[in-house]
Design a protein around this motif. Structure first.
Motif, PDB file in Angstrom:
ATOM      1  N   SER A 148      -6.563   3.191   1.692  1.00 26.24           N
ATOM      2  CA  SER A 148      -4.865   3.068   1.815  1.00 26.24           C
ATOM      3  C   SER A 148      -4.727   4.627   2.273  1.00 26.24           C
ATOM      4  O   SER A 148      -5.450   5.544   2.517  1.00 26.24           O
ATOM      5  CB  SER A 148      -4.497   3.146   0.448  1.00 26.24           C
ATOM      6  OG  SER A 148      -4.659   4.150  -0.388  1.00 26.24           O
TER       7      SER A 148
ATOM      8  N   GLY B  43     -10.613   0.605   5.499  1.00 27.87           N
ATOM      9  CA  GLY B  43     -10.198   0.154   4.310  1.00 27.87           C
ATOM     10  C   GLY B  43      -9.474   0.697   3.278  1.00 27.87           C
ATOM     11  O   GLY B  43      -9.338   0.087   2.201  1.00 27.87           O
TER      12      GLY B  43
ATOM     13  N   GLU C 128       4.761   1.672   5.468  1.00 32.35           N
ATOM     14  CA  GLU C 128       4.401   2.964   5.371  1.00 32.35           C
ATOM     15  C   GLU C 128       3.844   3.924   6.185  1.00 32.35           C
ATOM     16  O   GLU C 128       3.784   4.982   6.174  1.00 32.35           O
ATOM     17  CB  GLU C 128       3.656   2.784   4.008  1.00 32.35           C
ATOM     18  CG  GLU C 128       2.115   2.323   4.206  1.00 32.35           C
ATOM     19  CD  GLU C 128       1.531   2.301   2.964  1.00 32.35           C
ATOM     20  OE1 GLU C 128       1.787   3.256   2.115  1.00 32.35           O
ATOM     21  OE2 GLU C 128       0.501   1.478   2.849  1.00 32.35           O
TER      22      GLU C 128
ATOM     23  N   GLN D  84      -5.378   7.494   0.290  1.00 32.26           N
ATOM     24  CA  GLN D  84      -6.884   8.062   0.412  1.00 32.26           C
ATOM     25  C   GLN D  84      -7.232   8.516   1.618  1.00 32.26           C
ATOM     26  O   GLN D  84      -7.981   9.360   1.403  1.00 32.26           O
ATOM     27  CB  GLN D  84      -7.694   6.443   0.243  1.00 32.26           C
ATOM     28  CG  GLN D  84      -7.579   6.184  -1.307  1.00 32.26           C
ATOM     29  CD  GLN D  84      -8.001   4.870  -1.588  1.00 32.26           C
ATOM     30  OE1 GLN D  84      -8.114   4.059  -0.671  1.00 32.26           O
ATOM     31  NE2 GLN D  84      -9.012   4.496  -2.762  1.00 32.26           N
TER      32      GLN D  84
ATOM     33  N   LEU E  80       0.701   4.355  -8.922  1.00 35.52           N
ATOM     34  CA  LEU E  80      -0.041   5.207  -8.294  1.00 35.52           C
ATOM     35  C   LEU E  80      -0.613   4.553  -6.790  1.00 35.52           C
ATOM     36  O   LEU E  80      -0.422   3.489  -6.401  1.00 35.52           O
ATOM     37  CB  LEU E  80      -1.335   5.478  -8.902  1.00 35.52           C
ATOM     38  CG  LEU E  80      -1.196   6.107 -10.584  1.00 35.52           C
ATOM     39  CD1 LEU E  80      -2.177   6.223 -10.962  1.00 35.52           C
ATOM     40  CD2 LEU E  80      -0.455   7.588 -10.043  1.00 35.52           C
ATOM     41  N   VAL E  81      -1.179   5.469  -5.947  1.00 38.39           N
ATOM     42  CA  VAL E  81      -1.878   4.956  -4.773  1.00 38.39           C
ATOM     43  C   VAL E  81      -2.783   4.032  -5.118  1.00 38.39           C
ATOM     44  O   VAL E  81      -3.705   3.954  -6.247  1.00 38.39           O
ATOM     45  CB  VAL E  81      -2.587   6.357  -4.025  1.00 38.39           C
ATOM     46  CG1 VAL E  81      -3.548   5.601  -2.939  1.00 38.39           C
ATOM     47  CG2 VAL E  81      -1.737   7.202  -3.466  1.00 38.39           C
ATOM     48  N   GLY E  82      -2.693   2.776  -4.391  1.00 38.06           N
ATOM     49  CA  GLY E  82      -3.591   1.616  -4.637  1.00 38.06           C
ATOM     50  C   GLY E  82      -2.960   0.659  -5.792  1.00 38.06           C
ATOM     51  O   GLY E  82      -3.906  -0.168  -5.974  1.00 38.06           O
ATOM     52  N   SER E  83      -1.921   1.037  -6.081  1.00 34.67           N
ATOM     53  CA  SER E  83      -1.475   0.222  -7.385  1.00 34.67           C
ATOM     54  C   SER E  83      -1.066  -1.179  -6.591  1.00 34.67           C
ATOM     55  O   SER E  83      -0.543  -2.119  -7.668  1.00 34.67           O
ATOM     56  CB  SER E  83      -0.534   0.545  -7.923  1.00 34.67           C
ATOM     57  OG  SER E  83       0.621   1.056  -7.385  1.00 34.67           O
ATOM     58  N   GLY E  84      -0.963  -1.482  -5.707  1.00 33.97           N
ATOM     59  CA  GLY E  84      -0.645  -2.716  -4.907  1.00 33.97           C
ATOM     60  C   GLY E  84       0.822  -2.865  -4.573  1.00 33.97           C
ATOM     61  O   GLY E  84       1.303  -3.985  -4.163  1.00 33.97           O
ATOM     62  N   ARG E  85       1.539  -1.761  -4.521  1.00 30.93           N
ATOM     63  CA  ARG E  85       2.997  -1.574  -4.128  1.00 30.93           C
ATOM     64  C   ARG E  85       3.245  -2.246  -2.698  1.00 30.93           C
ATOM     65  O   ARG E  85       4.171  -3.218  -2.494  1.00 30.93           O
ATOM     66  CB  ARG E  85       3.804  -0.499  -4.231  1.00 30.93           C
ATOM     67  CG  ARG E  85       3.499   0.090  -5.672  1.00 30.93           C
ATOM     68  CD  ARG E  85       4.049   1.628  -5.843  1.00 30.93           C
ATOM     69  NE  ARG E  85       2.844   2.445  -4.900  1.00 30.93           N
ATOM     70  CZ  ARG E  85       3.027   3.829  -4.678  1.00 30.93           C
ATOM     71  NH1 ARG E  85       3.919   4.478  -4.990  1.00 30.93           N
ATOM     72  NH2 ARG E  85       2.167   4.321  -4.171  1.00 30.93           N
ATOM     73  N   THR E  86       2.360  -1.500  -1.753  1.00 31.82           N
ATOM     74  CA  THR E  86       2.500  -2.010  -0.250  1.00 31.82           C
ATOM     75  C   THR E  86       2.253  -3.691  -0.069  1.00 31.82           C
ATOM     76  O   THR E  86       2.979  -4.309   0.706  1.00 31.82           O
ATOM     77  CB  THR E  86       1.643  -1.114   0.515  1.00 31.82           C
ATOM     78  OG1 THR E  86       2.192   0.279   0.345  1.00 31.82           O
ATOM     79  CG2 THR E  86       1.613  -1.334   1.842  1.00 31.82           C
ATOM     80  N   GLU E  87       1.012  -3.943  -0.855  1.00 36.31           N
ATOM     81  CA  GLU E  87       0.879  -5.260  -0.814  1.00 36.31           C
ATOM     82  C   GLU E  87       1.795  -6.417  -1.129  1.00 36.31           C
ATOM     83  O   GLU E  87       2.087  -7.269  -0.506  1.00 36.31           O
ATOM     84  CB  GLU E  87      -0.640  -5.354  -1.412  1.00 36.31           C
ATOM     85  CG  GLU E  87      -1.555  -4.427  -1.675  1.00 36.31           C
ATOM     86  CD  GLU E  87      -2.275  -4.158  -0.222  1.00 36.31           C
ATOM     87  OE1 GLU E  87      -1.804  -3.270   0.483  1.00 36.31           O
ATOM     88  OE2 GLU E  87      -3.179  -4.873   0.034  1.00 36.31           O
TER      89      GLU E  87
HETATM   90  N1  ATP Z   1     -10.842   2.066  -4.261  1.00 36.23           N
HETATM   91  C1  ATP Z   1     -10.726   1.388  -3.266  1.00 36.23           C
HETATM   92  N2  ATP Z   1     -11.431   1.015  -2.394  1.00 36.23           N
HETATM   93  C2  ATP Z   1     -11.232   0.632  -1.099  1.00 36.23           C
HETATM   94  N3  ATP Z   1     -10.141   0.324  -0.640  1.00 36.23           N
HETATM   95  C3  ATP Z   1      -9.052   0.438  -1.632  1.00 36.23           C
HETATM   96  C4  ATP Z   1      -9.178   0.996  -2.946  1.00 36.23           C
HETATM   97  N4  ATP Z   1      -8.117   1.011  -3.481  1.00 36.23           N
HETATM   98  C5  ATP Z   1      -7.331   0.192  -2.710  1.00 36.23           C
HETATM   99  N5  ATP Z   1      -7.824   0.028  -1.703  1.00 36.23           N
HETATM  100  C6  ATP Z   1      -7.318  -0.456  -0.618  1.00 36.23           C
HETATM  101  O1  ATP Z   1      -6.029   0.243  -0.101  1.00 36.23           O
HETATM  102  C7  ATP Z   1      -4.876  -0.272  -0.186  1.00 36.23           C
HETATM  103  C8  ATP Z   1      -3.984   0.060  -1.113  1.00 36.23           C
HETATM  104  O2  ATP Z   1      -3.133  -0.889  -1.727  1.00 36.23           O
HETATM  105  P1  ATP Z   1      -1.448  -0.494  -1.465  1.00 36.23           P
HETATM  106  O3  ATP Z   1      -1.482   0.090  -0.216  1.00 36.23           O
HETATM  107  O4  ATP Z   1      -0.865  -1.809  -1.652  1.00 36.23           O
HETATM  108  O5  ATP Z   1      -1.168   0.531  -2.748  1.00 36.23           O
HETATM  109  P2  ATP Z   1      -0.157   1.305  -2.737  1.00 36.23           P
HETATM  110  O6  ATP Z   1       0.385   1.156  -4.325  1.00 36.23           O
HETATM  111  O7  ATP Z   1       0.931   1.014  -1.805  1.00 36.23           O
HETATM  112  O8  ATP Z   1      -0.490   2.762  -2.597  1.00 36.23           O
HETATM  113  P3  ATP Z   1      -0.083   3.762  -1.343  1.00 36.23           P
HETATM  114  O9  ATP Z   1       0.825   4.574  -2.050  1.00 36.23           O
HETATM  115  O10 ATP Z   1      -1.413   4.225  -0.908  1.00 36.23           O
HETATM  116  O11 ATP Z   1       0.585   2.902  -0.312  1.00 36.23           O
HETATM  117  C9  ATP Z   1      -5.290  -1.546  -0.026  1.00 36.23           C
HETATM  118  O12 ATP Z   1      -5.337  -2.246   1.237  1.00 36.23           O
HETATM  119  C10 ATP Z   1      -6.520  -2.086  -0.868  1.00 36.23           C
HETATM  120  O13 ATP Z   1      -7.653  -2.754  -0.120  1.00 36.23           O
END
Ligand code: ATP
Ligand code: ATP
Ligand code: MG
Ligand code: MG
Lengths: 331, 290, 511, 335
Positions: free
Chosen positions: C153, C151, C346, C156, C299-306
């Protein structure tokens, strides 16, 4: 220059299994003078044609990362359906066989739908299909071992000859060639390999994995149907328990031929060589009149040896590392 | 009172076991008050033992069983008899005593086939065998009977080959082909069941050697009798399977009516085999063909 | 500088004349490499230079063909194994993530060194989790020990990988491109850890294609080119241009020049309005013009990829609308491809490459429309196309029949990007496109993207590499917790602006 | 965690529902005798399935298990017929044979990197042939199956209270192996080897050793089940077990262990075996034609697995949404 050398090496690698087959033939012809006669070779081809035809379609299931265990039952059912259509309903044999093929495709389609759209493992779906198709075959045939006496045209498929060779051999060669072209030179072939190699990457590249998989099961069932028709005609018999357990022979042929059950790679020609190899072993044992207790044993050993030879490079490496280990005291 | 009778052949999908079933069913139906359940052991002794257990647990009143293996089913038969359920075996006896065994003497019939082949060949020639899987009792008994007659009566007939056809028609074709490859002179082939004999006939016909090779089968199923008439198969050891089933059913009714529970010794009823060849096959009426 | 040269002159690891070939050409020839105790040593070189291979030899994953290795004064034999290396105290973060799916963060961190009960060797799960959590908290990462890897990213996962390597005693810590999928905040965190390690007397071998990190961190730099040692630079000689010259054999043009060319503000190609997907992103509206490069930071997990996945049509969205070229658009992968989209995911190993298949096969599968007619594929056209991609991005070795899995990490990435660049595109979406790509190749890729834009192709660029983002983009959107918090229109944007917006410092003044 | 647990509950629920249906349809289904027989049958495949589960978790496959059952039975038959060695002395030898087969399989799989399927299929053939060769023969050289009378040996087919010994052994084995998988380093190594062999090697796990071990254990389990089988049947046949590998695989896969490796556990396998034994046992009592029985069995398997898979997806979605909502709330609270 370097490139052509690489190509030659690749070609040698591709043909390695073929060389193993030749070696096997050489050994057998030394053991039995009757082996290397035209009549005998044509008999062997005749005897592997059911497996060979099945392989031509079956191979797409493992290439896309699945499996189809229902091919044996499917073949038996095909013979029964064809017989019902021809001899009970009274349809002329050509349209009857077309309808039979359509039934086979439909069953393959169902297998494909259940595996892809419902996400059930292919092993379970097709094993269940093997079970219920057998039941349906029993039900339709009333459990009878039906002897097919007519029509003549249909019976000619199995035992007829053309230029001295039995017709099933032509059918096998035709479907194998068609399948080879399908795998190597068409869009579908590329997609099947891609789905097996990395489904996510394939999907992001615009391949529809579900549709590709469904197609794979349709092809598998279709080939099994053709095999079933040939078998019914060859044995002049329609019987629910026919071809039971053939799925293992088919898987053996395909895997010996270099197809990975994990998906992403496969060779139709290899599968044919695998099938012929098993056919040669059986034939050789029969010619030598080896007691039947030895058959499974010898077959197992020869297949293992063939694969080791086919593995080529790995063996010297292993021996080398052994020697290093043995000859390196104190380490 | 309704009696529940279980019928447990080696597999349901064979002409022989079906014909038994029909014989049993018609006889029992005439008696009324009987419910017959057949199960398919699919040629596996383990499965058959489970199914025996199941009949016993369900409290069936009687079981008609074709043991896949004599030793393997002995424990099950013992268990059934100890619970007061009479067992009637078909074709294969077990080591435990039970109510009755209706058998068609595979060994004796095999011996007769050997005798007949020897006579036709005038005591000399080459013969090949298409065998059953190594552990299959019925096939082994037929082969033993056949070999015994050869050894005893016709020492000049050579058994040039013996291969396992797994009861299977397309395997038999491949085996017959290799027999013909190795032996330019092959006079007779004995396949231990009709299905394989029919396969051998297909191969011989395709090679154009049907005229010179005499093919014998075993059982006498309807399609093979027809092939005998049309001259493809030479002969077979026919048993009237309907009758055999009917005999078993009659014995079953007897046992149920008498209510006997223990049997010190198995009552053995042997059904005579009949050698059907082109000359004699006409004696088998259509109603007795299965 | 001074303390580095006297105190810890002791040599920790000394490799001499290492040669290696994987059943083919030499990948390493006669490479000498040494590490001193307590130094931070950077290993640099182009993609495919042999850096990862050298690491794998040192850590016992692959054998060497010849050469000697001495670690802490003891010679390492040819029977060197991964377990042996661990026993010697060599910890490593490999370039390709090596976490076990289906297991938790703690299980991965403690793999093969799980704390056990005194009796029977039963794993003490509770203790393992608490130890893991303590360690996570100590280093200040945002993770839960009991989270399952699947689960997380990519970023992480990379932090889990770092934690895994840090867990246990080591005298040598090897890191193969650890920051390639980290944002600058996390990278900074990692640098803190590395300096701490150095202070504790642990040597760090560091591989990176991000030159600024190399300059910041390292005491010495070893440069490899085409499997040969080029030079070992002492601290005083570490200088950007010098390293790049040694790496690629020539000088690069001044790299800070902005790549934005003279582009006309074309018509709107993509219009996203109020796009939301629960828990991923919400209320995203953006417009993309022809020939524009739209950067997305965060930042990581900010939702860009989604977000870009939703636009490309891999995942469904809950509400909002998209129109493409003025018409309403229902996203879907095949639709998108037909409409002229391109998408670089990615994570190359799971989503990008088909490792067992040749370069040609990987490139062909996205270009079936142009190499196939009536269902049949033209091998000739396919080969020509893959030659083109190989040439365009300088993929090495330039042999299209090689399985992609056997390429170096950077070259694999080039295949993933290259298969789209040769298409007739309208809209290119790239998510961290230059992960693991060397500086020379990166430059070439930037030029290609800029060229595509100047030809009228619109580009959405998601990147954690701030210099890359600011340099390539015409406009930058910053995402924070799934919302657009700031838009930097054309003009000068500094990396710091983006960073501050990402971490919420500018939240009050969000656009 | 809770997703798998819930999914398990649903599968057990389905199991109970089918059981209820069967007991309504046939009163003899719920009788103690029948339930014990059912469990005995489940244990027969179950013991083999426990070993097979470990193989499947490493993403391998073992087609030789059926033939191991055969060869073990033949080894015992030979000891019983030709020697007076007591059963407790030769049974370890017979069990060792299963381990030896695993060693053979492991050798070719790890050293020569041959596909697991074909290696184990080849050893299946070799063992099936060997079983025929060493089978006890009569004077004419034909296989003749002995009737076992050794009381110690037959004791394995016996009962303790209402339970068959095999059932108890199965459950104990299941508990131990489940514990081993989840709570020991070796168990963790098995998962890691299956989930990602490269990563496992990089993490310092000796994947070859792990593979050797699981194939040996799989062989051992097959041998163990063979002893119970021949004790129950009071005979040993060279065909024993051959072809049963499909039932074993089906049970394990229905229990939620996929072919892709890295996932699965023994509880699933226990449920899978009981499930299969139940429908096979129940179907016999419905009084339907043996022709229709396979159709019903095939149908039930598909339906149950479809429901199970659908439920898995549903539960995962549910959990994901819950997690998202939680983080959203946390964010709101933080703001
Ligand atoms: N705190 C968290 N606990 C568990 N899963 C998380 C958490 N934060 C994010 N995720 C998961 O990780 C992914 C992060 O989202 P996303 O890939 O859109 O971010 P991003 O901005 O593209 O970051 P990245 O730089 O990692 O690509 C999602 O699939 C989300 O479900
Ligand atoms: N398993 C393998 N089989 C064959 N060739 C390989 C294999 N692994 C690497 N190579 C080759 O070895 C060479 C060096 O690769 P390596 O991974 O060491 O490069 P690298 O310096 O780490 O590059 P990058 O910066 O892209 O990660 C490359 O040409 C690559 O194609
Ligand atoms: Mg690298
Ligand atoms: Mg991302």
């Amino acid at each position: 220059m370097n490139l052509t050398a690489a190509k030659a090496r690749q070609l040698l690698k591709d043909l390695r299994l073929f060389f193993v087959l030749i070696l096997l033939m050489a050994v057998l012809s030394v053991l039995s003078p009757r082996f290397l006669t035209l009549g005998n070779l044509s008999n062997v081809l005749w005897s592997v044609c059911i497996i060979g035809i099945m392989c031509s379609g079956f191979i797409y299931a493992p290439i896309t990362g699945g499996i189809d265990l229902s091919v044996g039952s499917m073949a038996a059912l095909a013979g029964i359906i064809a017989n019902v259509l021809m001899n009970q309903v009274g349809i002329p044999w050509v349209p009857a066989l077309v309808i039979t093929l359509a039934c086979g495709m439909f069953i393959g389609f169902i297998n494909g739908i259940v595996t892809t759209k419902f996400g059930v493992p292919a092993f379970i779906v097709t094993m269940a299909a093997k079970t219920y198709l057998f039941g349906i075959a029993m039900l339709v045939s009333n459990g009878d071992m039906i002897t097919i006496m007519k029509p003549k045209g249909f019976l000619a498929i199995g035992v007829g000859k053309l230029f001295g060779l039995p017709i099933p051999i032509y059918i096998m060669v035709a479907v194998i060639v068609a399948s080879h072209i399908l795998l190597k030179h068409t869009v579908f072939g590329r997609k099947a390999i891609a789905v097996g190699a990395n489904e996510v990457a394939a999907k992001l590249s615009g391949v529809d994995p579900d549709r590709t998989r469904i197609m794979a099961y349709v092809l598998s069932a279709t080939a099994a149907t053709v095999a079933g028709i040939v078998m019914a005609s060859l044995t002049q018999q329609a019987y629910a328990a026919n071809a039971g357990g053939y799925e293992l022979d088919v898987i053996t042929a395909v895997v010996v031929g270099g197809t990975s059950l994990m998906g992403g790679s496969g060779s139709v020609a290899g599968a044919l060589i695998g099938a012929v190899m098993v056919g040669f072993i059986n034939n050789g044992l029969n010619l030598l009149n080896m007691p039947s207790s030895f058959h499974p044993l010898v077959t197992g050993v020869v297949i293992l040896l063939a694969l080791l030879l086919n593995q080529g490079g790995k063996m010297p490496k292993f021996i080398l590392s052994m020697r290093k280990r043995l000859g390196d005291p104190g380490k | 009172q309704t009696w529940k009778i279980g019928y447990l052949p080696s597999t349901v999908g064979q002409a022989l076991t079906k014909a038994w079933g029909t014989g049993i069913d018609t006889t029992l139906k005439a008696a009324g008050n009987v419910q017959l359940q057949a199960l398919d052991a699919q040629m596996k002794a383990e499965t058959q033992v489970s199914m025996m257990d199941d009949f016993i647990n369900q409290g069936y009143n009687l079981i008609i069983l074709q043991p896949i293996d004599a030793a393997a089913l002995t424990a099950s038969v013992k268990k059934a008899e100890s619970k007061g359920i009479p067992v009637i075996t078909l074709n294969t006896d077990t080591l435990a005593p039970h109510f009755a065994c209706v058998t068609m003497d595979d060994y004796g019939a095999g011996y007769l086939v050997g005798e007949s082949i020897g006579k036709t060949l005038k005591g000399a020639g080459n013969v090949a065998l298409i065998q059953s899987p190594p552990g299959a009792l019925a096939g082994v008994e037929r082969e033993k009977g056949f070999r015994a007659s050869m050894a005893k009566l016709y020492p000049n007939i050579k058994i040039v080959g013996a291969q396992n056809g797994e009861w299977n028609k397309d395997k038999a074709i491949a085996i017959m082909n290799s027999f013909m490859q190795v032996n330019s002179q092959l006079d007779a082939v004995f396949a231990v069941n009709d299905n394989m004999a029919e396969g051998a006939a297909i191969a011989a016909e395709s090679a154009g050697r049907l005229k010179n090779i005499m093919i014998w089968g075993f059982n006498g199923q309807m399609s093979t009798l027809a092939q005998i008439e049309s001259g493809k198969v030479f002969g077979t050891a026919y048993t009237n399977a309907y009758d055999q089933g009917a005999i078993a059913a009659k014995l079953a009714l007897e046992a149920l009516k008498a209510g006997t529970k223990t049997f010190a010794k198995t009552q053995v009823v042997t059904v005579k085999p009949f050698l059907a060849t082109k000359e004699t096959v006409g004696q088998i009426p259509a109603a007795s063909r299965w | 500088m001074a303390e580095n040269s006297d105190a810890s002159e002791e040599v920790l690891l000394d490799c001499r004349k290492i040669c290696k070939s994987y059943n083919g050409p030499m990948v390493l020839s006669d490479v000498d490499f040494s590490m001193k105790r307590g130094e931070i040593h950077a290993l640099v070189g182009e993609n495919g230079a042999g850096k990862s291979t050298l690491i794998k030899i040192i850590t016992g994953v692959t054998g060497r063909n010849s050469g000697t290795m001495v670690f802490e004064g003891k010679e390492i034999g040819h029977d060197h194994s991964r377990t042996g290396a661990q026993g010697l105290g060599i910890a490593v973060i490999y370039q390709e993530l090596s976490l076990i799916h289906g297991m938790t963060v703690a299980q991965n961190m403690f793999l093969t060194k799980e704390p056990r009960m005194p009796v029977l060797g039963i794993i003490n799960i509770r203790r393992m989790n608490s130890l893991a959590q303590a360690m996570i908290d100590r280093y200040g990462f945002n993770l839960k020990a009991t989270d399952v890897i699947d689960g997380l990213s990519i970023g992480q996962r990379q932090t889990v990988e770092i934690l895994k390597a840090l867990n246990g005693k080591a005298s040598l810590m090897i890191m193969d491109e650890p920051t390639s999928s980290l944002t600058s905040a996390e990278s900074a965190q990692l640098f803190g850890i590395i300096r701490q390690l150095k202070a504790d007397g642990i040597s760090v071998l560091y591989i990176s294609h991000r030159m600024e990190e190399v300059f910041d961190l390292s005491d010495r730099v070893t440069v490899l080119r085409d499997g040969r040692l080029v030079e070992v630079l002492e601290k005083e000689r570490i200088h950007p241009n010098e390293i790049i010259r040694l790496m690629i054999g020539r000088c690069l043009d001044e790299k800070d020049s902005k790549c934005v060319m003279e582009r006309k503000g074309g018509e709107v190609v993509l219009d996203v309005h109020g796009l939301s997907s629960e828990g991923k992103f919400s209320d995203i509206s953006l417009q993309l013009h022809a020939g524009e490069v739209l950067g997305i930071g965060g930042l990581v997990g900010s939702g860009r990829t989604e977000l870009v996945r939703a636009i490309y049509g891999i995942d469904a969205h809950d509400s909002g609308s998209i129109s493409f070229q003025g018409k309403p658009w229902t996203p879907g992968v095949s639709q998108s491809i037909r409409g002229g989209f391109g998408f670089v995911p990615e994570e190359r190993r799971l989503q990008g490459i088909m490792g067992g298949i040749s370069i040609t096969g990987n490139i062909g599968i996205t270009n079936l429309d142009s190499i196939a007619g009536k269902g049949f594929v033209s091998d000739r056209k396919e080969l020509a196309l893959s030659r083109k991609a190989v040439g365009l991005l300088n993929i090495k070795p330039a042999e299209p029949s090689l399985p992609v899995g056997n390429l170096s990490g950077g070259n694999q990435q080039k295949v993933v990007v290259g298969k789209w660049l040769i298409r007739d595109l309208r809209l290119l979406i790239v998510d961290e496109p230059t992960v693991g790509i060397d500086i020379g190749a990166k430059e070439e890729m930037y030029q290609t993207i800029a060229r595509l834009a100047s030809e009228g192709v619109s580009v959405i660029l998601v990147s954690s590499d701030l210099p890359e983002l600011t340099r390539l983009s015409d406009r930058i959107l910053v995402l924070r917790k799934g919302r657009i918090v700031k838009e930097f229109a054309e003009g000068a944007v500094t990396e710091e602006d983006v960073l501050r917006a990402s971490s919420g410092i500018l939240e009050g003044g969000a656009a | 965690m809770s997703i798998t647990a819930l999914r398990r509950l649903i599968l057990i629920g389905l199991l109970l529902a089918i059981g209820l249906g069967l007991s309504l349809a046939s009163p003899s289904f719920l009788k103690l005798d029948n339930l014990m027989t059912l469990l005995q049958e489940a244990s027969q495949t179950g013991i083999v399935a426990v070993g097979f589960t470990l193989v499947l978790i490493t993403a391998g496959i073992d087609m030789s298990i059926g033939a191991v059952i055969a060869i073990t039975a033949m080894i015992c038959a030979n000891f019983l017929t030709y020697t007076h060695i007591p059963a407790f002395a030769f049974i370890p030898v017979a069990l060792g044979a299963g381990c030896l087969v695993g060693l053979f399989n492991g050798f070719f799989i790890t050293r020569f990197k041959l596909p697991e399927f074909i290696v184990t299929l080849a050893s299946r053939g070799i063992l099936a042939g060997l079983a025929l060769l060493i089978a006890v023969k009569d004077a004419d050289g034909f296989v003749s199956n002995v009737f076992i009378q050794d009381p110690v040996y037959l004791g394995f087919g016996g009962t303790v209270g209402p339970f068959y010994i095999i059932t108890i052994v199965f459950l104990v084995l299941a508990v131990l192996v489940q514990f081993f998988l989840k709570r020991t380093r070796s168990g963790t190594n098995i998962y890691a080897t299956g989930a990602n062999p490269t990563a496992a090697r990089l993490s310092g796990i000796n994947t070859d050793k792990t593979i050797f071990a699981v194939y040996m254990f799989s062989g051992f389990c097959a041998s163990l089940s063979s002893i119970f089988l021949s004790a129950r049947m009071m005979t040993a046949m060279p065909e024993f077990g051959i072809g049963s590998e499909m039932d074993v695989i089906a049970a394990v896969v229905i229990g939620g262990t996929p072919f892709t490796g890295g996932i699965g556990d023994i509880w699933g396998t226990v449920i899978g075996t009981v499930f299969l034994a139940m429908i096979k046992n129940g179907i016999l009592k419905l009084g339907i034609s043996p022709y229709i029985q396979p159709i019903v069995i095939g149908g039930i398997i598909v339906v149950v697995v479809v429901v199970d898979v659908w439920y898995k997806g549903f539960a995962e979605r549910l959990a994901r949404n819950r997690a998202r909502r939680r983080t959203a709330e946390q964010d709101r609270a933080a703001a």
